[in-house]
Design a protein around this motif. Structure first.
Motif, PDB file in Angstrom:
ATOM      1  N   ASP A   1      50.936  60.078  -6.759  1.00 17.66           N
ATOM      2  CA  ASP A   1      50.217  61.342  -6.756  1.00 17.66           C
ATOM      3  C   ASP A   1      49.611  61.503  -8.147  1.00 17.66           C
ATOM      4  O   ASP A   1      50.350  61.482  -9.145  1.00 17.66           O
ATOM      5  N   PRO A   2      48.293  61.648  -8.260  1.00 21.32           N
ATOM      6  CA  PRO A   2      47.692  61.761  -9.591  1.00 21.32           C
ATOM      7  C   PRO A   2      48.180  62.971 -10.383  1.00 21.32           C
ATOM      8  O   PRO A   2      48.092  62.985 -11.607  1.00 21.32           O
ATOM      9  N   GLU A   3      48.729  63.973  -9.684  1.00 23.37           N
ATOM     10  CA  GLU A   3      49.269  65.145 -10.376  1.00 23.37           C
ATOM     11  C   GLU A   3      50.760  65.005 -10.672  1.00 23.37           C
ATOM     12  O   GLU A   3      51.364  65.893 -11.269  1.00 23.37           O
ATOM     13  N   GLY A   4      51.361  63.907 -10.215  1.00 26.62           N
ATOM     14  CA  GLY A   4      52.771  63.649 -10.502  1.00 26.62           C
ATOM     15  C   GLY A   4      53.747  64.494  -9.713  1.00 26.62           C
ATOM     16  O   GLY A   4      54.924  64.571 -10.055  1.00 26.62           O
ATOM     17  N   VAL A   5      53.302  65.129  -8.636  1.00 27.91           N
ATOM     18  CA  VAL A   5      54.167  66.019  -7.874  1.00 27.91           C
ATOM     19  C   VAL A   5      54.854  65.287  -6.715  1.00 27.91           C
ATOM     20  O   VAL A   5      56.057  65.383  -6.543  1.00 27.91           O
ATOM     21  N   GLY A   6      54.078  64.579  -5.913  1.00 29.90           N
ATOM     22  CA  GLY A   6      54.614  63.918  -4.725  1.00 29.90           C
ATOM     23  C   GLY A   6      55.361  62.634  -5.057  1.00 29.90           C
ATOM     24  O   GLY A   6      55.251  62.098  -6.164  1.00 29.90           O
ATOM     25  N   PRO A   7      56.116  62.120  -4.093  1.00 30.06           N
ATOM     26  CA  PRO A   7      56.858  60.876  -4.326  1.00 30.06           C
ATOM     27  C   PRO A   7      55.908  59.685  -4.440  1.00 30.06           C
ATOM     28  O   PRO A   7      54.823  59.681  -3.876  1.00 30.06           O
ATOM     29  N   ARG A   8      56.343  58.681  -5.188  1.00 26.50           N
ATOM     30  CA  ARG A   8      55.589  57.423  -5.261  1.00 26.50           C
ATOM     31  C   ARG A   8      55.730  56.703  -3.929  1.00 26.50           C
ATOM     32  O   ARG A   8      56.730  56.861  -3.231  1.00 26.50           O
ATOM     33  N   LEU A   9      54.726  55.897  -3.587  1.00 26.06           N
ATOM     34  CA  LEU A   9      54.793  55.073  -2.391  1.00 26.06           C
ATOM     35  C   LEU A   9      54.741  53.610  -2.801  1.00 26.06           C
ATOM     36  O   LEU A   9      53.877  53.210  -3.581  1.00 26.06           O
ATOM     37  N   SER A  10      55.662  52.825  -2.270  1.00 31.62           N
ATOM     38  CA  SER A  10      55.617  51.376  -2.396  1.00 31.62           C
ATOM     39  C   SER A  10      55.294  50.842  -1.009  1.00 31.62           C
ATOM     40  O   SER A  10      55.897  51.267  -0.018  1.00 31.62           O
ATOM     41  N   ILE A  11      54.352  49.922  -0.938  1.00 32.86           N
ATOM     42  CA  ILE A  11      53.933  49.356   0.339  1.00 32.86           C
ATOM     43  C   ILE A  11      54.093  47.850   0.209  1.00 32.86           C
ATOM     44  O   ILE A  11      53.404  47.216  -0.600  1.00 32.86           O
ATOM     45  N   LEU A  12      55.026  47.294   0.981  1.00 32.56           N
ATOM     46  CA  LEU A  12      55.421  45.906   0.792  1.00 32.56           C
ATOM     47  C   LEU A  12      55.308  45.098   2.081  1.00 32.56           C
ATOM     48  O   LEU A  12      55.825  45.508   3.135  1.00 32.56           O
ATOM     49  N   LYS A  13      54.670  43.949   1.989  1.00 34.81           N
ATOM     50  CA  LYS A  13      54.532  43.056   3.136  1.00 34.81           C
ATOM     51  C   LYS A  13      55.896  42.447   3.472  1.00 34.81           C
ATOM     52  O   LYS A  13      56.617  41.991   2.582  1.00 34.81           O
ATOM     53  N   VAL A  14      56.233  42.465   4.768  1.00 34.77           N
ATOM     54  CA  VAL A  14      57.462  41.834   5.256  1.00 34.77           C
ATOM     55  C   VAL A  14      57.103  40.947   6.444  1.00 34.77           C
ATOM     56  O   VAL A  14      56.086  41.163   7.102  1.00 34.77           O
TER      57      VAL A  14
END
Length: 144
Positions: A62-75
């Motif tokens: 989130d560019p404002e630093g409010v929301g959680p980070r997202l990791s998107i990983l190939k499996v």
């Protein structure tokens, strides 16, 4: 102090899913951790196997630093069942029920344009959708 959370998506195509969720949430690519200047530089320290590449993952914030980070990983394995946890996207504002529903439907239509799919509409309340890889999420009204 409450703990912060990150959310991780397993996927087949990390770049496709990253593009969708950046559009859906207004997120941006997360910068690499210091002291690394690029993600490529950061990933080089892990000595990835030959069959893996830097495109097999994406990290969003989130560019404002409010929301959680997202990791998107190939499996390697495909999605096989309904998510046990899903994201709710809340369009701002309360207002009259018909105005609120119009905002929800407009957001759902925008996300269809970005590659999402409407799964079911709960008239006047929320829309259940799926991202390009079938991960379920809802669009509903939230605080102003």
């Amino acid at each position: 102090m409450a703990a912060r959370i990150d959310l991780t998506f397993d996927c087949a195509d990390a770049q496709l899913l990253a593009a969708f969720w950046k559009t859906a949430l207004g997120y941006v690519d997360e910068p690499p951790p210091p002291p690394f200047a690029t993600r490529e530089e950061w990933l080089a320290q892990f000595d990835l196997p030959e069959d893996e590449s830097e495109d097999d993952g994406a990290w969003l914030c989130d560019p404002e630093g409010v929301g959680p980070r997202l990791s998107i990983l190939k499996v390697p394995e495909p999605k096989t069942a309904k998510n046990r946890l899903h994201i709710d996207i809340r369009v701002p504002g309360h207002g009259a029920a018909d105005e609120r529903w119009a905002r929800i439907r407009a957001e759902a239509e925008r996300l269809v344009g970005a590659g999402g799919k409407v799964v079911e509409e709960f008239d006047g309340h929320h829309v259940t959708m799926a991202d390009p890889e079938g991960n379920e999420f809802c669009v509903g009204a939230g605080p102003a």
